[in-house]
Design a protein around this motif. Structure first.
Motif, PDB file in Angstrom:
ATOM      1  N   GLY A 366       0.762  -1.307  -0.076  1.00  0.00           N
ATOM      2  CA  GLY A 366      -0.094  -0.074  -0.083  1.00  0.00           C
ATOM      3  C   GLY A 366       0.791   1.169   0.009  1.00  0.00           C
ATOM      4  O   GLY A 366       0.710   2.140  -0.681  1.00  0.00           O
ATOM      5  N   LYS A 367       1.845   1.079   0.723  1.00  0.00           N
ATOM      6  CA  LYS A 367       3.015   2.254   0.892  1.00  0.00           C
ATOM      7  C   LYS A 367       3.406   2.681  -0.612  1.00  0.00           C
ATOM      8  O   LYS A 367       3.764   3.837  -0.846  1.00  0.00           O
ATOM      9  CB  LYS A 367       3.974   2.070   1.846  1.00  0.00           C
ATOM     10  N   GLU A 368       4.050   1.746  -1.455  1.00  0.00           N
ATOM     11  CA  GLU A 368       4.325   1.787  -2.682  1.00  0.00           C
ATOM     12  C   GLU A 368       3.412   2.281  -3.426  1.00  0.00           C
ATOM     13  O   GLU A 368       3.682   3.105  -4.254  1.00  0.00           O
ATOM     14  CB  GLU A 368       5.002   0.542  -3.241  1.00  0.00           C
ATOM     15  N   ALA A 369       2.084   1.793  -3.381  1.00  0.00           N
ATOM     16  CA  ALA A 369       1.174   2.413  -4.295  1.00  0.00           C
ATOM     17  C   ALA A 369       0.996   3.855  -4.020  1.00  0.00           C
ATOM     18  O   ALA A 369       0.641   4.762  -5.210  1.00  0.00           O
ATOM     19  CB  ALA A 369      -0.355   1.426  -3.926  1.00  0.00           C
ATOM     20  N   LYS A 370       0.576   4.266  -2.858  1.00  0.00           N
ATOM     21  CA  LYS A 370       0.329   5.543  -2.320  1.00  0.00           C
ATOM     22  C   LYS A 370       1.723   6.640  -3.063  1.00  0.00           C
ATOM     23  O   LYS A 370       1.157   7.697  -3.497  1.00  0.00           O
ATOM     24  CB  LYS A 370       0.246   5.709  -1.086  1.00  0.00           C
ATOM     25  N   MET A 380      -5.729   5.695 -14.142  1.00  0.00           N
ATOM     26  CA  MET A 380      -6.891   4.815 -14.363  1.00  0.00           C
ATOM     27  C   MET A 380      -7.425   5.120 -15.673  1.00  0.00           C
ATOM     28  O   MET A 380      -7.856   6.395 -15.956  1.00  0.00           O
ATOM     29  CB  MET A 380      -7.506   5.005 -13.021  1.00  0.00           C
ATOM     30  N   ASN A 381      -7.634   4.107 -16.741  1.00  0.00           N
ATOM     31  CA  ASN A 381      -8.209   4.237 -17.810  1.00  0.00           C
ATOM     32  C   ASN A 381      -7.550   5.490 -18.683  1.00  0.00           C
ATOM     33  O   ASN A 381      -8.074   6.327 -19.133  1.00  0.00           O
ATOM     34  CB  ASN A 381      -9.607   4.621 -17.806  1.00  0.00           C
ATOM     35  N   ASP A 382      -6.216   5.460 -18.459  1.00  0.00           N
ATOM     36  CA  ASP A 382      -5.084   6.379 -19.079  1.00  0.00           C
ATOM     37  C   ASP A 382      -5.201   7.844 -18.602  1.00  0.00           C
ATOM     38  O   ASP A 382      -4.627   8.825 -19.222  1.00  0.00           O
ATOM     39  CB  ASP A 382      -5.401   6.364 -20.635  1.00  0.00           C
ATOM     40  N   GLU A 383      -6.000   8.007 -17.465  1.00  0.00           N
ATOM     41  CA  GLU A 383      -6.171   9.438 -16.524  1.00  0.00           C
ATOM     42  C   GLU A 383      -5.458   9.431 -15.778  1.00  0.00           C
ATOM     43  O   GLU A 383      -5.433   8.564 -14.874  1.00  0.00           O
ATOM     44  CB  GLU A 383      -7.701   9.698 -16.521  1.00  0.00           C
ATOM     45  N   PRO A 384      -4.591  10.269 -15.410  1.00  0.00           N
ATOM     46  CA  PRO A 384      -3.733  10.548 -14.134  1.00  0.00           C
ATOM     47  C   PRO A 384      -4.498  10.461 -12.841  1.00  0.00           C
ATOM     48  O   PRO A 384      -5.681  10.950 -12.814  1.00  0.00           O
ATOM     49  CB  PRO A 384      -3.041  12.058 -14.301  1.00  0.00           C
ATOM     50  N   LEU A 385      -4.101   9.562 -11.779  1.00  0.00           N
ATOM     51  CA  LEU A 385      -4.656   9.271 -10.744  1.00  0.00           C
ATOM     52  C   LEU A 385      -3.948  10.433  -9.678  1.00  0.00           C
ATOM     53  O   LEU A 385      -2.609  10.310  -9.467  1.00  0.00           O
ATOM     54  CB  LEU A 385      -4.403   7.945 -10.280  1.00  0.00           C
ATOM     55  N   THR A 386      -4.599  11.213  -9.020  1.00  0.00           N
ATOM     56  CA  THR A 386      -4.070  12.167  -8.178  1.00  0.00           C
ATOM     57  C   THR A 386      -4.297  12.055  -6.527  1.00  0.00           C
ATOM     58  O   THR A 386      -3.775  12.516  -5.831  1.00  0.00           O
ATOM     59  CB  THR A 386      -4.306  13.437  -8.513  1.00  0.00           C
ATOM     60  N   GLN A 387      -5.569  11.312  -6.362  1.00  0.00           N
ATOM     61  CA  GLN A 387      -6.240  11.129  -5.134  1.00  0.00           C
ATOM     62  C   GLN A 387      -5.935   9.427  -4.678  1.00  0.00           C
ATOM     63  O   GLN A 387      -6.143   8.858  -5.249  1.00  0.00           O
ATOM     64  CB  GLN A 387      -7.560  11.209  -5.077  1.00  0.00           C
ATOM     65  N   THR A 388      -5.438   9.354  -3.418  1.00  0.00           N
ATOM     66  CA  THR A 388      -5.326   8.158  -2.826  1.00  0.00           C
ATOM     67  C   THR A 388      -6.592   7.407  -2.158  1.00  0.00           C
ATOM     68  O   THR A 388      -6.481   6.291  -1.910  1.00  0.00           O
ATOM     69  CB  THR A 388      -3.903   7.914  -1.639  1.00  0.00           C
ATOM     70  N   ASN A 389      -7.670   8.475  -2.028  1.00  0.00           N
ATOM     71  CA  ASN A 389      -8.699   8.048  -1.191  1.00  0.00           C
ATOM     72  C   ASN A 389     -10.118   7.428  -2.075  1.00  0.00           C
ATOM     73  O   ASN A 389     -11.158   7.343  -1.717  1.00  0.00           O
ATOM     74  CB  ASN A 389      -9.119   9.097  -0.416  1.00  0.00           C
ATOM     75  N   VAL A 390      -9.517   7.242  -3.404  1.00  0.00           N
ATOM     76  CA  VAL A 390     -10.582   6.904  -4.355  1.00  0.00           C
ATOM     77  C   VAL A 390     -11.088   5.507  -4.138  1.00  0.00           C
ATOM     78  O   VAL A 390     -10.147   4.479  -3.876  1.00  0.00           O
ATOM     79  CB  VAL A 390     -10.061   6.948  -5.974  1.00  0.00           C
ATOM     80  N   VAL A 391     -12.339   5.293  -4.053  1.00  0.00           N
ATOM     81  CA  VAL A 391     -13.130   4.028  -3.853  1.00  0.00           C
ATOM     82  C   VAL A 391     -13.691   3.623  -5.032  1.00  0.00           C
ATOM     83  O   VAL A 391     -14.552   3.970  -5.622  1.00  0.00           O
ATOM     84  CB  VAL A 391     -13.884   4.022  -2.466  1.00  0.00           C
ATOM     85  N   ILE A 392     -13.349   2.166  -5.407  1.00  0.00           N
ATOM     86  CA  ILE A 392     -14.120   1.576  -6.432  1.00  0.00           C
ATOM     87  C   ILE A 392     -15.136   0.825  -6.061  1.00  0.00           C
ATOM     88  O   ILE A 392     -15.025  -0.173  -5.201  1.00  0.00           O
ATOM     89  CB  ILE A 392     -13.041   0.930  -7.385  1.00  0.00           C
TER      90      ILE A 392
END
Length: 416
Positions: A366-370, A380-392
């Protein structure tokens, strides 16, 4: 003075960069020139698949057979119960017989791709050292074999010394490992006239032990040969990646991910890896390795295709290249991307994007992902991810989601 071998095997491996050390190169060359020689490499059954770190020596065995000699893959059904302490900082976890047998079965799938196991001529043999180690009588073994080993000398081996220098415990169980491995060489020489043990250069001390023991007990002259311990041009151990080990079994690492590992080779390593891991002529490897700029990328695709074809077949290599082109050149999803399938139950409370990256194998923790997200390396879907609190949640997965770590590592997430 450079030695020019007479035997085809030594000529090939020296030219391609496989040779680190040999106990007596000229004597071994004579034996190889005078007829078929039998050699072995040992593999402890600590996992159900071999990994890229094993591939150098598997290719060595393949060249050994291709040049007319007989390879033995010795499975460590017995020694795995003890564990090789070489250059480890801790004791290996001990495995039970059923797990060891299952691991050997998984490893055999890979050997079958590289070696021809046949009864006739120089057909490869697979043997298990449990055959002779499981039924040893301890007192007889101590008397007949143990007396040939000097504890002073065993303590001087680098693999043991480095552990003791760090004041890390070395159990008596592990200390016995080098005696058992030496005994393997003695038994293979006695049973199959095996004249040569090969292995990585970290096995040099264990190989020398086997040669000394066989000379003392049987009065036979045998040989040892080692390959270099490979690091990439940036100093990393060969076969390590952010996502973990590069496994050789398709059920543990998809052919696409395996292909992608080789496609991501650094420019400086391309020519060397072509020589070691493919069967392309050396001149062609040198030509491809000398390419520069965007042209070197074509050499890396050739490397990935050749290595993947040997392990997984030509169709898998072609499918991986096609998927890579779709993903990188057209921005598409590709049919062959590694895929994480989640059930509706798993998504009842939603799952964090951080956990998705870990589950999809794109981050080791998780640390590495953050950190990946914070450094703008995640999409995500070729769009930059900027937030770590996104829930799917399940609704978000009505269509598969494509996750990307950097420009070269991708995975799909879908609903079951």
């Amino acid at each position: 003075m450079t030695y020019h071998p007479k035997s085809e095997f030594l000529r090939v491996i020296i030219e391609r960069g496989f040779l680190a050390d040999c106990t007596n190169l000229q004597e071994l060359d004579e034996a190889l020139s005078n007829g078929m020689v039998t050699a072995y490499i040992g593999y402890d059954a600590t996992a159900s698949s071999l990994h890229v770190g094993h591939l150098l020596n598997i290719m060595l065995l393949r060249w050994f057979q291709k040049t007319g000699h007989k390879p033995i893959t010795l499975m460590g059904g017995g020694t795995t119960k003890v564990g090789d302490p070489s250059f480890r900082s801790d004791e290996r976890p001990l495995l039970g017989p059923e797990q060891i047998d299952a691991n050997i079965s998984g490893m055999q799938q890979v050997f079958d791709r590289y070696l021809a196991y046949e009864d006739a001529g120089n057909g490869a043999l697979m043997r298990n050292n449990a055959e002779w180690l499981d039924d040893l009588n301890y007192l007889e073994f101590l008397r007949d074999i143990g007396r040939h080993f000097s504890v002073n000398r065993m303590l001087s081996f680098e693999s043991v010394k480095s552990r003791l220098d760090r004041e890390q415990s070395l159990s008596f169980l592990e200390f016995n490992y080098m005696i058992l491995q030496a005994y393997d060489f003695l038994e293979l020489n006695r049973r199959y006239d095996c004249l040569l043990q090969m292995g990585g250069s970290d096995q040099w001390g264990n190989i020398i032990n086997g040669i000394d023991l066989t000379r003392r007990v049987l009065d036979h002259e045998i040989h040892g040969l080692t390959t270099p311990l490979l690091t990439t041009s940036d100093g990393k151990k060969m076969g390590k990646s952010q996502g973990g080990a590069i496994w050789l079994n398709a059920d543990m690492l998809s052919p696409y991910e395996f292909w992608q590992f080789w496609r991501n080779t650094t420019d400086a390593d391309t020519g060397r890896f072509l020589k070691l891991y493919t069967e392309l002529p050396v001149e062609e490897c040198d030509r491809l390795g000398a390419l520069e700029g965007s042209e070197i990328n074509q050499a890396k695709i050739i490397l990935a295709n050749e290595v993947t074809t040997l392990l997984h077949g030509a169709e898998a290599a072609k499918a991986a290249e096609t998927t890579a082109r779709e993903v990188f050149e057209k921005g598409g999803v590709g049919d062959d991307l590694p895929t994480l399938t989640l059930s509706a139950d798993e998504l009842s409370d939603g799952i964090s994007i951080v956990q998705l990256f870990v589950r999809a194998g794109l981050a080791g923790s998780g640390k590495e992902a953050k950190r990946l997200i914070a450094e703008n390396g995640a999409k995500m879907n070729d769009e930059p991810l900027t937030q770590t609190n996104v829930v799917i949640d399940a609704a978000a997965l009505s269509q598969p989601i494509k996750l990307s770590a950097g420009k070269k590592r991708h995975a799909l997430v879908q609903l079951a």
